[in-house]
Design an enzyme around this catalytic site. Structure first.
Site, mmCIF file in Angstrom:
data_model
loop_
_atom_site.group_PDB
_atom_site.id
_atom_site.type_symbol
_atom_site.label_atom_id
_atom_site.label_comp_id
_atom_site.label_asym_id
_atom_site.label_seq_id
_atom_site.Cartn_x
_atom_site.Cartn_y
_atom_site.Cartn_z
ATOM 1 N N HIS A 22 -1.356 -1.067 6.719
ATOM 2 C CA HIS A 22 -1.629 -2.346 6.058
ATOM 3 C C HIS A 22 -1.728 -2.169 4.550
ATOM 4 O O HIS A 22 -1.306 -3.034 3.793
ATOM 5 C CB HIS A 22 -2.917 -2.975 6.625
ATOM 6 C CG HIS A 22 -2.747 -3.391 8.052
ATOM 7 N ND1 HIS A 22 -2.492 -4.686 8.424
ATOM 8 C CD2 HIS A 22 -2.748 -2.672 9.197
ATOM 9 C CE1 HIS A 22 -2.339 -4.752 9.735
ATOM 10 N NE2 HIS A 22 -2.510 -3.540 10.236
ATOM 11 N N ASP A 116 -4.410 -10.044 4.036
ATOM 12 C CA ASP A 116 -3.788 -9.479 5.230
ATOM 13 C C ASP A 116 -4.008 -10.452 6.395
ATOM 14 O O ASP A 116 -5.029 -11.141 6.459
ATOM 15 C CB ASP A 116 -4.447 -8.133 5.554
ATOM 16 C CG ASP A 116 -3.721 -7.393 6.660
ATOM 17 O OD1 ASP A 116 -2.866 -6.555 6.340
ATOM 18 O OD2 ASP A 116 -4.002 -7.660 7.851
HETATM 19 O O1 LIG Z 1 2.520 11.212 7.831
HETATM 20 C C1 LIG Z 1 2.683 10.053 7.463
HETATM 21 C C2 LIG Z 1 2.515 8.940 8.318
HETATM 22 C C3 LIG Z 1 2.715 7.672 7.799
HETATM 23 N N1 LIG Z 1 3.060 7.499 6.495
HETATM 24 C C4 LIG Z 1 3.218 6.132 5.927
HETATM 25 O O2 LIG Z 1 2.198 5.285 6.447
HETATM 26 C C5 LIG Z 1 2.723 4.028 6.818
HETATM 27 C C6 LIG Z 1 2.501 3.866 8.315
HETATM 28 O O3 LIG Z 1 2.811 2.567 8.709
HETATM 29 P P1 LIG Z 1 3.558 2.239 10.086
HETATM 30 O O4 LIG Z 1 4.806 2.987 10.188
HETATM 31 O O5 LIG Z 1 3.699 0.742 10.144
HETATM 32 O O6 LIG Z 1 2.624 2.782 11.210
HETATM 33 P P2 LIG Z 1 1.030 2.619 11.512
HETATM 34 O O7 LIG Z 1 0.279 3.413 10.578
HETATM 35 O O8 LIG Z 1 0.888 2.935 12.942
HETATM 36 O O9 LIG Z 1 0.796 1.037 11.261
HETATM 37 C C7 LIG Z 1 -0.038 0.048 11.851
HETATM 38 O O10 LIG Z 1 0.324 -1.142 11.121
HETATM 39 C C8 LIG Z 1 1.690 -1.565 11.281
HETATM 40 C C9 LIG Z 1 1.906 -2.778 10.393
HETATM 41 O O11 LIG Z 1 1.106 -3.845 10.761
HETATM 42 C C10 LIG Z 1 1.994 -1.841 12.735
HETATM 43 O O12 LIG Z 1 3.352 -2.225 12.908
HETATM 44 C C11 LIG Z 1 1.676 -0.600 13.569
HETATM 45 O O13 LIG Z 1 1.921 -0.810 14.932
HETATM 46 C C12 LIG Z 1 0.208 -0.218 13.335
HETATM 47 O O14 LIG Z 1 -0.152 0.918 14.106
HETATM 48 C C13 LIG Z 1 4.197 4.043 6.445
HETATM 49 O O15 LIG Z 1 4.359 3.416 5.198
HETATM 50 C C14 LIG Z 1 4.541 5.519 6.347
HETATM 51 O O16 LIG Z 1 5.532 5.796 5.376
HETATM 52 C C15 LIG Z 1 3.239 8.578 5.661
HETATM 53 O O17 LIG Z 1 3.551 8.427 4.470
HETATM 54 N N2 LIG Z 1 3.031 9.809 6.183
#
Ligand SMILES: O=c1ccn([C@@H]2O[C@H](COP(=O)(O)OP(=O)(O)O[C@H]3O[C@H](CO)[C@@H](O)[C@H](O)[C@H]3O)[C@@H](O)[C@H]2O)c(=O)[nH]1
Length: 460
Positions: A22, A116
């Site tokens: 988020h 959000d």
């Molecule tokens: O090692 C890592 C892991 C993640 N990221 C970043 O972190 C963010 C992760 O976001 P996302 O891919 O959407 O996964 P989640 O962290 O699981 O996000 C939550 O939020 C999202 C947006 O609402 C939902 O779609 C997901 O299901 C929910 O788990 C992204 O920008 C990635 O680039 C990194 O840079 N490094």
């Protein structure tokens, strides 16, 4: 509002929710606003759930000194939820009454507030009371939004009971999606956290001045059409697709990725399940076996706890010594976190084994990297369905939700080989990258959407 050479400039405040999934889109949106001369105040709930969030915030504010940071000190509460992210969202909401003094102290006065979607029920009554136009940033897919916006009506009707027969979620006569894509708690008859929050948040989001969504028109044409044409809700707030929200310059860590630099173009599979999903220990081991057996090169981010503060265990304890050694032959293993943008934008990376968190999907589209989808929970099956239909990747539906079954290493290997060897998928994905860049480029659909909003806000 303030003026520059007689021209009025909007002043926008942003309030993200808990977790990198988020926070990241909010930071990217703030960076876009700065590039368009919008004045930005970024409200940061304090403390954050994870160390990664505090670090991302420090780097961000160091690169954007023109953005005002306002810390929103949360009330202390007992952490008793089954999920630290959900409990943090509750904490932000229950601290909502501390927002009005913070907002009224801002100068110049605000033109617009952006919250959000998970915080709408706490924020919108407050901003309505001070007549502050309030928009929602929806951080998931437009397809997920069709379910989110119609959920209060669905939950209050017989539609969920009728599912046994049809297996399809319908609102009026409109088919939204098969039941199999929907997060299971939303289908339960009994009350639960997710149902309650969908009903409460969606009920307030529809009172907002509009919804910004991190997607682009050519990627989600059908779902955006269903919403904007009044098929999902009779009178929806205006929904503007502004994505993919591009990474800002300082998001890249500028680390030398020596190992990646030595790999052939498009040969590496990146494996990550986002910021808040940890696979079960036995599934991590099977995944390791799958990666080795597939013969593919890979970069694998291993998380063993959903909260990074607790991700303390050594990798070798999780993966086992022998597997750890074998995995190293072909790939790079990183514990807990890697700067994803560094990896996805690297020319050596051609595939992404992803849980389909929506940011990851948009980042894969932005970089033209094909996805092998392995959704784990929440909105991720809906997102994986979007990925598969548009041709950004493949999805093995039989792998089920997280923990539903143990997927074997042999099966994983087979699917990795198929995905990495799929030439037509590679070509399609490059086309999607071009479309994504066109959407946010000058005159593209997302660029126009945002430009129109900002010109309107400049008049407020
Ligand atoms: O090692 C890592 C892991 C993640 N990221 C970043 O972190 C963010 C992760 O976001 P996302 O891919 O959407 O996964 P989640 O962290 O699981 O996000 C939550 O939020 C999202 C947006 O609402 C939902 O779609 C997901 O299901 C929910 O788990 C992204 O920008 C990635 O680039 C990194 O840079 N490094």
């Amino acid at each position: 509002m303030s003026s520059s050479g007689g021209r009025k400039l909007a002043h926008v405040a942003l309030l993200p929710s808990a977790g990198m999934g988020h926070l990241t889109p909010f930071l990217r949106l703030a960076a876009l606003f700065v590039a368009r001369n919008v004045q930005v105040t970024f409200i940061t709930p304090h403390p954050t759930v994870s160390l990664t969030e505090s670090q991302a915030l420090s780097t961000f504010f160091a690169s954007f000194p023109q953005i005002k940071q306002k810390q929103f000190h949360l009330l202390q509460a007992e952490k008793n939820s089954f999920d630290p992210f959900f409990s943090h969202i509750e904490l932000i909401k229950s601290s909502g009454h501390l927002l009005p003094p913070l907002l009224s102290a801002l100068t110049p006065s605000l033109s617009v507030f952006i919250t959000d979607m998970t915080l709408a029920s706490a924020v919108i009554p407050i901003t309505q009371a001070i007549s502050l136009p309030t928009y929602v940033l929806f951080t998931s897919s437009a397809k997920m939004m069709t379910l989110f916006l119609s959920y209060p009506a669905l939950a209050g009707s017989r539609a969920l009971d009728d599912l046994e027969e049809t297996g399809v979620i319908k609102i009026r006569n409109l088919e939204l999606m098969p039941k199999s894509l929907v997060p299971p708690p939303l289908l339960q008859k009994s009350d639960n956290f997710l149902k309650k929050s969908f009903v409460e948040e969606s009920g307030k989001v529809i009172e907002s001045s509009g919804i910004l969504v991190n997607t682009f028109v050519s990627f989600e044409f059908e779902s955006l059409g269903k919403i904007n044409d009044g098929e999902v809700l009779e009178r929806p707030p205006s929904v503007v697709a502004i994505g993919p929200l591009p990474p800002y310059d300082s998001e890249k860590s500028r680390l030398q990725l020596a190992w990646l630099d030595d790999q052939p173009a498009g040969s590496v599979l990146y494996v990550s399940f986002g910021s808040r999903t940890a696979l079960a220990r036995d599934q991590i081991r099977e995944l390791g076996v799958g990666l080795i057996t597939s013969g593919s090169r890979f970069v694998w981010v291993v998380k063993n706890s959903i909260v990074d503060k607790e991700d303390g265990q050594e990798l070798e304890e999780v993966i086992g010594h022998e597997l750890m050694e074998r995995v190293k032959e072909k790939g790079l293993i990183v514990k807990s976190w890697v700067q994803q943008e560094d990896i996805l934008s690297h020319p050596a990376v051609g595939g992404f084994l992803s849980h389909c968190g929506w940011n990851s999907v948009m980042e894969a589209a932005w970089n033209g990297v094909r996805i092998l989808a392995w959704p784990q929970n929440g909105d991720q099956k809906v997102n994986a369905d979007v990925v598969e239909r548009i041709g950004l990747g493949t999805w093995v539906r039989s792998w089920g939700w997280s923990g539903e079954k143990l997927v074997s290493g042999a099966e994983i290997a087979e699917r990795i080989r198929e995905c990495m060897g799929n030439e037509s998928l590679r070509i399609q994905t490059l086309g999607i990258k071009e479309d994504a860049r066109k959407a946010v480029g000058f005159g593209g659909s997302s660029d126009k959407g945002l430009t129109e909003l900002i010109s309107m806000w400049n008049q407020f």
